[in-house]
Enzyme design. Structure first.
Site, PDB file in Angstrom:
ATOM      1  N   LYS A  36     -53.916  60.333 -16.559  1.00 45.99           N
ATOM      2  CA  LYS A  36     -53.080  61.498 -15.875  1.00 45.99           C
ATOM      3  C   LYS A  36     -54.096  62.621 -15.989  1.00 45.99           C
ATOM      4  O   LYS A  36     -54.351  63.664 -15.069  1.00 45.99           O
ATOM      5  CB  LYS A  36     -51.917  61.722 -16.284  1.00 45.99           C
ATOM      6  CG  LYS A  36     -51.852  62.516 -17.709  1.00 45.99           C
ATOM      7  CD  LYS A  36     -50.508  62.638 -18.261  1.00 45.99           C
ATOM      8  CE  LYS A  36     -50.730  63.129 -19.830  1.00 45.99           C
ATOM      9  NZ  LYS A  36     -49.447  62.906 -20.372  1.00 45.99           N
ATOM     10  N   ARG A 129     -39.510  66.679 -27.507  1.00 48.97           N
ATOM     11  CA  ARG A 129     -39.805  66.657 -26.048  1.00 48.97           C
ATOM     12  C   ARG A 129     -38.723  65.350 -25.619  1.00 48.97           C
ATOM     13  O   ARG A 129     -37.558  65.389 -26.003  1.00 48.97           O
ATOM     14  CB  ARG A 129     -41.268  66.352 -25.658  1.00 48.97           C
ATOM     15  CG  ARG A 129     -41.505  66.749 -24.342  1.00 48.97           C
ATOM     16  CD  ARG A 129     -42.847  66.545 -23.688  1.00 48.97           C
ATOM     17  NE  ARG A 129     -43.360  65.184 -23.469  1.00 48.97           N
ATOM     18  CZ  ARG A 129     -44.487  64.626 -23.127  1.00 48.97           C
ATOM     19  NH1 ARG A 129     -45.350  65.632 -22.957  1.00 48.97           N
ATOM     20  NH2 ARG A 129     -44.662  63.426 -22.803  1.00 48.97           N
TER      21      ARG A 129
HETATM   22  C1  LIG Z   1     -49.982  62.537 -21.758  1.00 49.33           C
HETATM   23  C2  LIG Z   1     -49.023  61.464 -22.481  1.00 49.33           C
HETATM   24  C3  LIG Z   1     -49.679  60.760 -23.144  1.00 49.33           C
HETATM   25  C4  LIG Z   1     -51.338  61.026 -23.532  1.00 49.33           C
HETATM   26  O1  LIG Z   1     -51.675  61.923 -24.425  1.00 49.33           O
HETATM   27  P1  LIG Z   1     -53.165  62.257 -25.022  1.00 49.33           P
HETATM   28  O2  LIG Z   1     -52.847  63.308 -25.977  1.00 49.33           O
HETATM   29  O3  LIG Z   1     -53.877  62.585 -23.792  1.00 49.33           O
HETATM   30  O4  LIG Z   1     -53.508  60.750 -25.836  1.00 49.33           O
HETATM   31  C5  LIG Z   1     -49.146  59.859 -24.042  1.00 49.33           C
HETATM   32  N1  LIG Z   1     -47.697  59.400 -23.844  1.00 49.33           N
HETATM   33  C6  LIG Z   1     -47.006  60.375 -23.061  1.00 49.33           C
HETATM   34  C7  LIG Z   1     -45.782  59.874 -22.777  1.00 49.33           C
HETATM   35  C8  LIG Z   1     -47.645  61.269 -22.160  1.00 49.33           C
HETATM   36  O5  LIG Z   1     -47.123  62.103 -21.671  1.00 49.33           O
END
Ligand SMILES: *Cc1c(COP(=O)(O)O)cnc(C)c1O
Length: 357
Positions: A36, A129
């Protein structure tokens, strides 16, 4: 060439992918690549899959739809919206979930499309969250078992996102207990126990992940070779996969303090200035509409970013050893936040370069 330009070094990305894959294997972890940060940039996704991580995750349905042609497992990271349920079933293999009502709707749609949909049930171990409380796992398990077209592939947790809660034996231990319970009392196989994002990567390298955890969802360490929360660079990984280039459109010697009565700037802030006398300043053609100036840093360490408005970034090049001229490009390293912004901006051109590999 068009500017501003965000370059991705394919060789370095492939290298990060392979190294992370190897490190994860050594710790019995199956990695999911989170793309993303790049808005699922197509060539970036292809490069990651070709380099050995064949599970790609994104928060946005639009991004997952756009990589349908890539042969990999697709995971929706953000718990689904009611309005996207059809697409979730059609275009993804796995989704993360925390609401029973939603899981039932997914089941109904999976029946309609004659598919089995896999879910990872998110458990909140303290970051506040997404996720259900650990005490609700039993009742969720009992309900999910009744759904004919939903397969509870695993459970997972998210930490260091909202509450900045770091991985510990306690919170990841709680996740492990939930997994043990689902296996022993509910007879579930639970292929995935997902212990978080990049912030759990160092915890893994130190050998601190509870043995039950067998999966991590990795964005930042893969794309940027580092991890913000602990300000940790991972040794051996490339932290310069992405570079931003912006072009100089003005170079002039000007005083360091604006002339006249000052108020607030274009963004409501009262700027502060330090008098360094006359300085050589350049304007580069990039601005806050593309990226926040405090989220990028010039590769030339003798350049200082002074500030930016919507479309102009002002830099001090007085101390640089490079004799910059009009039309030259300034190169910047990017943070995760900058990468997100730059990949989202339609004003930023993107290019993947084929260096090593
Ligand atoms: C964005 C996201 C990740 C990845 O996070 P990083 O810190 O970039 O590794 C993993 N799990 C969820 C649910 C996310 O929203």
């Amino acid at each position: 060439m068009y500017y501003p330009l965000l370059c991705c070094d394919k060789g370095k990305l492939a290298d990060n992918t392979r190294k992370i894959n190897t490190l994860c294997k050594e710790h019995n972890i199956m990695p999911i690549a989170v793309v993303k940060g790049t808005s699922a940039w197509h060539e970036v996704c292809e490069c990651i899959v070709n380099s050995g991580i064949t599970k790609l995750a994104d928060s946005r349905m639009i991004n997952l739809k756009a990589i349908q042609d890539i042969n990999c497992e697709k995971i929706l990271l953000r718990i689904p919206m009611k309005s996207e349920i059809q697409d979730v079933i059609k275009y993804t293999d796995i989704s993360l979930n925390s609401e029973l009502e939603m899981i039932k709707l997914l089941n109904q749609e999976a029946i309609n499309q004659n598919k089995i949909h896999k879910i990872i049930l998110m458990i909140d171990v303290g970051d506040l969250r997404e996720g259900i409380w650990p005490t609700d796992v039993d009742s969720y398990a009992n309900e999910i078992k009744k759904l004919s077209h939903i397969h509870l592939l695993g459970i997972g947790t998210n930490i260091t996102c909202y509450g900045a809660v770091l991985p510990t034996d306690q919170n990841l231990g709680l996740l492990s207990q939930c997994a043990d319970n689902l296996r022993s009392f509910h007879g579930m196989s639970l292929e995935i126990v997902s212990g978080g994002n990049s912030s759990s990567f160092n915890f893994m390298l130190q050998g601190n992940l509870p043995p039950t955890i067998n999966n991590l969802r990795l964005g930042e360490v893969l794309l940027l070779g580092r991890e913000t929360e602990n300000c940790a660079y991972i040794p051996g990984l490339n932290s310069d996969v992405f570079t931003l280039q912006a072009q100089i459109i003005e170079i002039k010697e000007k005083p360091s303090i604006p002339i006249g009565r000052t108020g607030v700037d274009g963004f409501g802030n009262v700027p502060k200035f330090k008098d360094k006398g006359k300085r050589i300043r350049a304007i580069v053609a990039i601005g806050r509409q593309d990226v926040k100036p405090n989220t990028i840093s010039p590769l030339d360490e003798n350049i200082e970013i002074l500030g930016a408005s919507s479309d102009h970034m002002i830099i001090d090049i007085t101390d640089s050893k490079t004799p910059y001229k009009l039309g030259d490009c300034i190169h910047f390293n990017v943070t995760y936040e900058a990468l997100l912004d730059l990949c989202t901006s339609k004003y930023v051109f993107k290019k993947i370069m084929n260096t090593e590999e």
